[in-house]
Structures are given as C-alpha cells and as structure tokens.
Design an enzyme around this catalytic site. Structure first.
Site, PDB file in Angstrom:
ATOM      1  N   ALA A  54       0.844  -1.197   0.000  1.00 10.46           N
ATOM      2  CA  ALA A  54       0.000   0.000   0.000  1.00 10.46           C
ATOM      3  C   ALA A  54       0.876   1.243   0.000  1.00 10.46           C
ATOM      4  O   ALA A  54       2.096   1.137  -0.161  1.00 10.46           O
ATOM      5  CB  ALA A  54      -0.911  -0.012   1.221  1.00 10.46           C
ATOM      6  N   ASN A  55       0.286   2.395   0.143  1.00  9.37           N
ATOM      7  CA  ASN A  55       1.062   3.630   0.264  1.00  9.37           C
ATOM      8  C   ASN A  55       0.353   4.570   1.234  1.00  9.37           C
ATOM      9  O   ASN A  55      -0.697   4.233   1.779  1.00  9.37           O
ATOM     10  CB  ASN A  55       1.273   4.273  -1.108  1.00  9.37           C
ATOM     11  CG  ASN A  55      -0.040   4.619  -1.764  1.00  9.37           C
ATOM     12  OD1 ASN A  55      -0.794   5.456  -1.266  1.00  9.37           O
ATOM     13  ND2 ASN A  55      -0.343   3.952  -2.879  1.00  9.37           N
TER      14      ASN A  55
END
Ligand code: CTP
Length: 404
Positions: free
Chosen positions: A212-213
């Site tokens: 993810a980020n």
C-alpha cells in the site's frame, strides 16, 4: 429548505428491516418540498404498514401490480412516467438481481422497468450478500444501465449484529443524493458527469498482507466534493480510506488497481475525469492463497508485475472524456516529470505536487498546474481550497458558465 420543491418522487419501499428508515426518508423529502408517492413490495408490507407510509406521504400507497382499479389505465406506466425520480429503498440483493435481469413481475419491478426518470437505489443486505459475485454482477449491470446508488454503509447490521458493508444509507444521505440528482439543474457543472479516483490501492501479497502507500484520499475526496458542489454528477472511485464519503457523490469502493480501472471504465462516459488516486504501480505476480510462512530459508522472493496505468488507459483510450486531469506525485524533478506525464498519459492537465514533505496524509498541499498553456503556481493551501480552485478550473476548461 425547499431544495426539492415540486419534485415528484416515487419511493418504492422494498422488503427488509431497513424499510423502517423509509418513513423518516419520506418526512425528510417532504420537508424539502418534494411530493412523494409510495409503492410497496409485498415483502415491504411485512416490515412497515401501507397505512403508516400513506400517513406520511399523504397520498395513496400502491401495492400489487394487479390492483384492478389502477390497472384500468395501465397504472404502473402512469406511476413510472409521472415521477422526476424513482427511489428504491431498501434494495435487496434479490431485487437488484431481478432489476439487472429486467424482471418486472410485480408493481415495483414494472415501475422500475417502465420509468425514464433517474433511478436511485439504496442497497441494504448482509455483508456477505453484498460482496457476493452475483451481487457484484448485478451492481455492474445496473450501473451500466445508468442506475445511481447511495450506500450501503459500513456498520452493524440490524438483524444479525454482524459488522461490514451492507447497512442502508441514512435518510439524510439518501436526501443528499436526491438533491444531487434533481438539483443538478443548478451550478456551472449541472448536467456534467465527472469521474474522480482517490486514495491508495491495496495489492495483496497473501491473505493477510498487502502493498500500500500513505495516501489518505483527502485530496481526491475533497475534489469530488467540490465538483459536486458546482452541480456535477460525480462518481468517486476510491481505494481503501478511513475518511467519510463526500455528500451527494456516488462513491464506489475498490481495493486493487485492477478493480479501480474496471470501476472507472464502468462509470464512463464522463465529461471529465480526475485521477488523484495513488495507484500502486506494481502488484505481486501471484498472490498466495495461504499466509506465507517463515521457512528458515530466508525471506520469500516476491516477483512484481506492473499494474495497469488507469490514467494512461483512459487518457489514450477510445472512451476518453473531453477533459482528463492527472496528478504527479514527485519527490524530485517535479516539473520535468509532470510535463513528461502530460504527453505520455494523454492528460490535458497535470496537477504536480511535491510529496517529499508530509503531503501524503497531511492537510495542506502546494501544487502547480501543468498544461500545454504553461505552468501555473498555486500558493500552499488546504486540500479543500486546492479542490475548490481545481473544480472551478475544470468548469472553466469545460466551457461552463462561471459566475463573475
Ligand atoms: N496513475 C494511474 N494508474 C497507475 C499509476 C498512476 O492512474 N497505475 C495516475 C495517478 O492517479 C496520477 C498519475 O497517474 O494521476 C501520476 O501518478 P504518479 O505515481 O505520479 O506517476 P507514475 O505513473 O507512477 O510515474 P512514476 O513512475 O514516474 O512515478
């Protein structure tokens, strides 16, 4: 508050515990000046009585299709044609499936088939039913048919106490969606459809881990909200975020980049598309069916493959909206990279922001607008202010009449 003054709304009450919320919904719609007529499915009458619904609408409540008196003049067609908007609430998985298949074997089904007015569905069902592939198929088909949706929300289910997505939207949220659809004669972007992507994507590694980020979705959600305030019909395709859905915006929740692309494609055609999401560039080639265990042979090797570039696919594709806006999140060589993205991704406009600080997840943003006309620098401001300014810029570029 007479935002719906004189609007004729046909409320089809479906079966399900959430039917009780329709009584409050009628009250809220009437407070805003709407004229509401009620139709009840057979199952709905198990949850609320026609008498209570009729007391609130102040008119006759329609029941079964073969109500002889009303069928004399093909009552379902008359009902369907006399409405500015049809709401189906709660919409069950079964009802959605029947609608997707075009089945009109009761009054509610016949009305939903015969109407040419916009149709708004407020789904309510058990989370397992909502995420079932069959319901997903119905949803996609109905969206393709131009049906609008509000909710369902995350929360505890009335009947089972189970938590998850499936709770019917609250009456005020449904009212906001109605105002959005019917009120869209107002505002410079009235009658325009804009698709916005927002948030991160999650790319699974195994059942418990993902890539993810740091994107919070705040900037994308704010843009969707600003566009809606200018009168646009907005479809927001959002990755997993913990902020609330914007009011009066149709929000489609997805997890992965590939799901995001599919949802954007399903939302087309649009007059404009704004790609704000921080899409994961890569995903794991084959995500493991079971949790990856430590074996003592060192860490696992994860082979990555590239995700589809949603902006590029749409920006250079056959169903390209007239205006395509991308974002460029950079930590260095901001302008050079942004300019290169304009051409390579088929965008008309790139909003370039330097994400080397705490922009991602933060509340302020400093952006530059890069287009074929040149570069425009905007002062550092809140993400909401950036959104308002960008929405106005989009309206101007679409040739919308703007207040002086
Ligand atoms: N974008 C997209 N789909 C992707 C990657 C990016 O739609 N798979 C969009 C973003 O929403 C944004 C723009 O493309 O509008 C730029 O994203 P950014 O991450 O800055 O650029 P990348 O294409 O990933 O380029 P780079 O590898 O140079 O960072």
């Amino acid at each position: 508050m007479t935002t719906l003054s004189g609007k004729r709304i046909l409320l089809v009450v479906g079966g399900g515990i959430a039917a009780y919320k329709c009584l409050d919904l009628v009250r809220r719609l009437r407070e805003r000046g709407a004229l509401v007529t009620g139709v009840m499915t057979k199952a709905a009458a198990e949850f609320v009585t026609p008498l209570s619904l009729g007391a609130l609408t102040g008119t006759k409540v329609y029941g079964e299709l073969f109500d002889r008196d009303d069928e004399q003049d093909v009552g379902h067609i008359r009902l369907a044609r006399g409405a500015d908007l049809v709401i189906l609430a709660p919409a069950s998985a079964t009802r959605m499936g029947r609608m997707a298949a075009g089945i009109g074997d009761d009054l509610a089904g016949a009305v939903l088939l015969a109407t040419r007015a916009p149709v708004l569905l407020a789904p309510a069902m058990n989370p397992a039913m909502w995420t079932h592939p069959a319901t997903r198929r119905s949803l996609e088909t109905l969206r393709g048919d131009g049906i609008r949706f509000v909710g369902p929300n995350r929360g505890e289910m009335a009947e089972s106490g189970e938590a998850g997505e499936g709770r019917m939207a609250e009456p005020l949220e449904i009212v906001a969606a109605v105002e959005r659809i019917l009120g869209s004669q107002d505002g410079p972007l009235a009658g325009r459809h804009v698709v916005v992507t927002s948030g991160p994507t999650h790319e699974p590694i195994d059942p418990v881990r993902y890539i993810a980020n740091r994107s919070s979705g705040r900037q994308g959600h704010a843009i969707a909200q600003s566009l809606a305030r200018l009168g646009a019909r907005v479809t927001l395709v959002s990755g997993p975020v913990s902020i609330p859905d914007p009011v009066g915006v149709e929000t489609v929740r997805v997890e992965t980049a590939r799901e995001m692309l599919r949802a954007v494609e399903a939302a087309l055609p649009a007059d404009a598309a704004v790609f704000v999401a921080a899409v994961a560039d890569w995903r794991v080639a084959s995500d493991a069916a079971h949790k990856i265990k430590k074996t003592g042979d060192g860490p696992p090797a994860l082979a990555l493959v590239e995700n589809p570039d949603i902006l590029r696919t749409i920006g250079t594709g056959p169903r390209r909206p007239a205006l395509v806006v991308g974002f460029a999140a950079e930590t260095r060589d901001l302008l050079e990279n942004a300019k290169a993205k304009l051409a390579s991704k088929g965008a008309d406009l790139i909003v370039a922001n330097d994400v080397s600080g705490d922009v991602m997840g933060g509340s302020v943003n400093t952006v530059r607008l890069v287009s074929s006309e040149g570069v425009e620098e905007w002062p550092t401001s809140s993400k909401e202010a950036v959104a308002d300014r960008l929405a106005l810029d989009i309206a101007r570029r679409l040739g919308a009449p703007l207040p002086a």
